[in-house]
Motif scaffolding. Sequence first.
Motif: not given
Length: 444
Positions: A89-91, A99-100, A201-204, A302-303
């Motif tokens: 999951t990209p965040v 999940e995020a 957040a949307k999954s890859l 960020t991250g």
Amino acid sequence: MNEDKMIEFLSNLDDDLIEKEVDKLLEGVEIDMDHIKKKACDKLNKSNRKGKRKKRFPYVVAACICLLSMTIVYADDISQAIKSFMNKTPVYSTIVDGEAYYLKESYDLNKDIQIKSLMFSEGNLEMKINSNLSKSELGEINIIPKGDPDTIYFPGGYSEEGNEYFFSFANKKEKNYNIKPVKDFQLIIAGNIYDLSLEKAKSLNTNEEIYTSKSNIKGVNIGAKKFYENGKVNIQLITSFEDQDLKLSRFGKPIETKAEFTTENKGTEGIVSSSTCTKREDLYVFDEKNNQYKLEIPKDSTGRPVTIFETNAPKDKNLTLKLPSIITVYEKNMDSFELSIPKEGERILNKEIDLNIQKAVFKKIKRTSPTSAQVEFELNTDGNENIHIRSFDFYSHDVKKISGEFNGDQGMINLEFDKDMDTTNVEIAYPEFIMNGNWVINMK
């Protein structure tokens, strides 16, 4: 036409006709032949044993088989890599497992505190704020998931620069990083309580083009996505590990192999740790003329670890990414044991330390003064030349100060303690590794 029919068709043609037919089929097609040549040639050779032998063009035939029977010859290698990215999951500027939830935009709690970013994923909770309040004025900071008042997350670590604070949270009750992502929670800060809700957040999207690479390190997949944003070509790197406890720490090869750390127990003031910063060699993509373009970390990233890089490479050109190494880590305790400290001289131990993907040997401990000792490790004893131990935490709550140096295949750690200490319980945790995979990813 399936693979068996294609082989039969090619086997019945003369050599010059094979070449002509294959040229028609492969017109304008680019294929990684080095990887599939052996598979395809083996299949063709088995078929040729059944009939009369002819001189063949195995390299060209392999390309034809690859083109018309991709699912058999090559697609399995691709699909396994892509499948391994499905739980990602990209965040913000990073990628997490599972999940995020995250704060989509900056949010003003009040006139004194602005949340710049907040991300919540499995085992990880980070928050960045801007505030004109001091750390003591911010007071006790807690995050409590909605409907679960018994779970409290508190800052396990923080950094401060000007009026910007970064907090990394831990599980208060369990005293670890057992963190479960939630959408809704209460934030307690500066004596006030705020109800907050995050975006999921949307999954890859694995249906989009993801380019992959083969590696000489088993259990590691690395992919890349290319997109255009803010006037620059952006490259997003994606990693997955067969061992789900292994985590990406950073991309790139360290410039300096030596790693140093210090941990000091200051009693009521807590534990203070420091370590050398890992400077890495620059990463590049190359165009078809072998011009190189540096991968830069965007200023507003960020991250961590950062997985999105920007470059001045041309927009609509084929690019090749060369990634020599990555740094990985196990964020957990790997071993614990009682350590006997000799009153004088040294004691040979030769105790093996299993760090899953590499091993070390605790060679010996030597008394250096009434209040100090030195321990020596031999590193990288598992025989895998592509994985090297960069460092690990060596900790005992009885020891006042621990300082160490890891360099190549040797680790030396110094202990400072009370005069009458002769035994202590030791934990070895958070080992970091340099993995030299020499990944090459071709992006169209």
